[in-house]
Design a protein around this motif. Structure first.
Motif, short mmCIF file in Angstrom:
data_model
loop_
_atom_site.label_atom_id
_atom_site.label_comp_id
_atom_site.label_asym_id
_atom_site.label_seq_id
_atom_site.Cartn_x
_atom_site.Cartn_y
_atom_site.Cartn_z
N UNK A 182 27.82 -4.90 10.63
CA UNK A 182 26.75 -5.52 10.82
C UNK A 182 26.72 -6.59 10.98
N UNK A 183 26.06 -7.85 11.60
CA UNK A 183 25.83 -9.10 12.07
C UNK A 183 24.57 -9.51 12.02
N UNK A 184 24.62 -10.43 11.73
CA UNK A 184 23.37 -11.84 11.90
C UNK A 184 23.20 -12.06 13.50
N UNK A 185 23.84 -11.60 14.24
CA UNK A 185 23.55 -12.12 15.48
C UNK A 185 22.02 -11.55 16.25
N UNK A 186 20.97 -11.05 15.59
CA UNK A 186 20.12 -10.21 16.17
C UNK A 186 18.77 -11.15 15.07
N UNK A 187 19.49 -11.72 14.01
CA UNK A 187 18.60 -12.04 13.01
C UNK A 187 17.13 -12.96 13.36
N UNK A 188 17.72 -14.23 14.17
CA UNK A 188 16.98 -14.84 15.06
C UNK A 188 15.82 -13.58 15.82
N UNK A 189 15.82 -13.45 16.43
CA UNK A 189 15.14 -12.92 17.45
C UNK A 189 14.51 -11.88 15.96
N UNK A 190 14.79 -11.56 15.27
CA UNK A 190 14.27 -10.73 14.37
C UNK A 190 12.82 -11.13 13.53
N UNK A 191 13.61 -12.81 12.80
CA UNK A 191 12.62 -13.51 12.71
C UNK A 191 11.03 -14.00 13.46
N UNK A 192 11.79 -14.17 14.96
CA UNK A 192 10.95 -14.84 16.27
C UNK A 192 9.41 -13.27 16.03
N UNK A 193 9.99 -12.20 16.00
CA UNK A 193 9.20 -11.40 16.00
C UNK A 193 8.21 -11.23 14.48
N UNK A 194 8.76 -11.31 13.72
CA UNK A 194 8.45 -11.15 12.89
C UNK A 194 6.69 -12.21 12.03
N UNK A 195 7.40 -13.34 13.03
CA UNK A 195 5.99 -14.78 13.42
C UNK A 195 5.40 -14.25 13.44
N UNK A 245 1.14 -1.09 -0.04
CA UNK A 245 -0.01 0.03 0.03
C UNK A 245 0.99 1.13 -0.06
N UNK A 246 0.51 2.57 -0.75
CA UNK A 246 0.99 3.29 -0.96
C UNK A 246 1.16 4.37 0.78
N UNK A 247 0.21 4.44 1.38
CA UNK A 247 -0.05 4.46 2.51
C UNK A 247 0.74 3.97 3.70
N UNK A 248 1.15 2.80 3.16
CA UNK A 248 1.91 2.36 4.46
C UNK A 248 2.43 2.83 5.73
N UNK A 249 2.23 3.19 6.63
CA UNK A 249 2.44 3.77 8.09
C UNK A 249 3.37 2.73 7.99
N UNK A 250 3.95 4.24 8.96
CA UNK A 250 5.21 3.14 9.45
C UNK A 250 4.70 2.48 11.36
N UNK A 251 4.77 1.37 11.56
CA UNK A 251 4.45 0.26 12.22
C UNK A 251 5.36 -0.19 12.94
N UNK A 252 4.98 -0.65 14.24
CA UNK A 252 5.74 -0.69 15.36
C UNK A 252 4.78 -1.40 16.32
N UNK A 253 5.62 -2.95 16.43
CA UNK A 253 4.89 -4.05 17.23
C UNK A 253 5.57 -3.63 18.58
N UNK A 254 5.62 -2.77 19.53
CA UNK A 254 5.97 -2.05 20.64
C UNK A 254 6.61 -2.79 21.46
N UNK A 255 5.84 -4.02 21.90
CA UNK A 255 6.39 -5.32 22.69
C UNK A 255 7.54 -5.99 22.22
N UNK A 256 7.85 -6.08 20.94
CA UNK A 256 9.05 -6.50 20.32
C UNK A 256 10.08 -5.88 19.88
N UNK A 257 9.25 -4.45 20.10
CA UNK A 257 10.35 -3.23 19.11
C UNK A 257 10.56 -3.49 17.58
N UNK A 258 10.07 -4.57 16.56
CA UNK A 258 10.31 -5.07 15.18
C UNK A 258 9.60 -3.48 15.02
N UNK A 259 10.26 -2.54 14.04
CA UNK A 259 8.74 -2.29 13.24
C UNK A 259 9.64 -1.82 11.95
#
Length: 381
Positions: A276-289, A237-251
């Protein structure tokens, strides 16, 4: 190089360039901005670019709203296109405590003229269709918020400041601040000495070291934060807002045809590393899921790491030192500095000129920690 200045601004990010511009526009001659690298090369260029007034602290609401108005006039007043997208900020809330906190925040924001409101999970998904609503209790949204391009803001302010007579010294490092008693007399740089009685520290994560040069304690710690950019997303969507899942901080927010996304990493320790590193990726993936499983199917095409400038209460340091004459500072914004840059430039201009700013920032002085008077901000990501 002329060796005298009415004011020396240290730091060439959004804070430094905004302050330099506002001083020059107010008629202050011989404003000198000193940047050790390129303009916007520090935290500003690594920011996600979000702009908002949805805060829990009245000072931050006022600074954010004032800055939003300035961003809206930027093209007209400064002459630069900053890629402003007023698509809103959407905070997704999944605990009763967060809902209560944001409800109180919305009441405060509304009283200050910010058009934020609470939404149901169903209403939130209409705005941000990539999310799943299981576990969501509510959301907070303000349509005036959005995102823009940080580097464009910096270069716009710098060009406007130069046009008004300010000097911008790139690739120039500050090596010391000279004092005579409790009075500043000069700033030493790798290009030479600049005689001045006024210094403004806007050095972001490096502010503690600058403060130490003048004997001023600025409790700022650098903390690495990472951002990823995805491949194009069909039917975004062109008007997609900045979306923040507050409990996980995923945005996430739209970045061209794809998405820019990030989140905090509690395993990060303070330091100046920006690799940059990939150590944060598992936590990022869990928040996405949990909150936006469609993001798991997207390929990362880029990303970067930058530095937050964090204070003990996650709120800014703005003011003038009491131990040294004419040492001012605007730093420690803990992740919401870019979006407050325009308003803070106005405030610091007024402090330098002895005027009363549009908002009283005295509660944000650096001495509040020694006085056991922190000023916490709850709406941090």
């Amino acid at each position: 190089m002329r060796t005298q200045a009415q004011a020396v601004v240290i730091g060439g990010g959004v804070m430094g360039t905004s302050i330099a511009y506002h001083l020059a526009a107010a008629g202050v001659r011989d404003v000198v901005l000193v940047e050790r690298d390129e303009l916007a090369s520090g935290s500003t260029s690594k920011a996600a670019g979000g702009v908002r007034a949805q805060f829990s602290d009245e000072l931050n609401v006022r600074l954010g709203a004032r800055s939003l108005a300035s961003f809206g006039r930027f093209r007209e007043e400064i002459g630069y296109d900053i890629g402003l997208h007023r698509v809103g900020y959407l905070f997704l809330l999944s605990t009763p405590e967060d809902v209560a906190s944001f409800e109180a925040g919305v009441r405060l924001q509304n009283a200050l003229g910010v058009p934020s409101r609470m939404l149901t999970p169903k209403e939130a998904r209409k705005l941000s269709p990539l999310i799943r609503t299981e576990g969501l209790l509510a959301a907070a949204y303000s349509p005036d918020d959005g995102h823009c391009t940080p580097e464009a803001v910096v270069h716009g302010y710098a060009a406007a400041a130069r046009a008004l007579g300010a000097r911008v010294l790139r690739h120039t490092e500050v090596t010391g601040i000279e004092l005579h008693g409790d009075r500043i007399t000069a700033v030493s740089t790798t290009l030479g000495r600049i005689a001045t009685d006024t210094v403004i520290c806007a050095a972001g994560p490096w502010s503690r070291a600058v403060g130490q040069m003048a004997g001023v304690d600025l409790p700022v710690e650098p903390l690495r934060r990472q951002i990823a950019v995805t491949e194009p997303v069909p039917d975004l969507p062109p008007g997609l807002p900045m979306t923040i899942d507050f409990s996980t901080t995923l945005y996430f927010h739209r970045e061209g045809p794809g998405l820019l996304l990030g989140m905090s990493d509690p395993d990060e320790r303070p330091g100046f590393a920006t690799d940059t590193h990939d150590r944060w990726i598992p936590r990022l993936a869990a928040a996405m899921e949990q909150r936006a499983p469609a993001l798991l199917d997207l390929r990362r095409t880029g990303g970067w790491a930058g530095l937050y400038e964090v204070t003990p209460d996650h709120n800014a340091l703005i003011g003038e030192a009491t131990s040294v004459s004419r040492f001012l500072y605007a730093t420690g914004f803990s992740g919401h500095g870019f979006l407050q840059g325009p308003a803070v430039g106005e405030v610091v201009r007024d402090l330098v000129l002895g005027r009363v700013p549009f908002v009283d920032v005295s509660p944000l002085n650096a001495g509040r920690f020694a006085a056991d008077a922190p000023r916490p901000e709850a709406n941090c990501v």
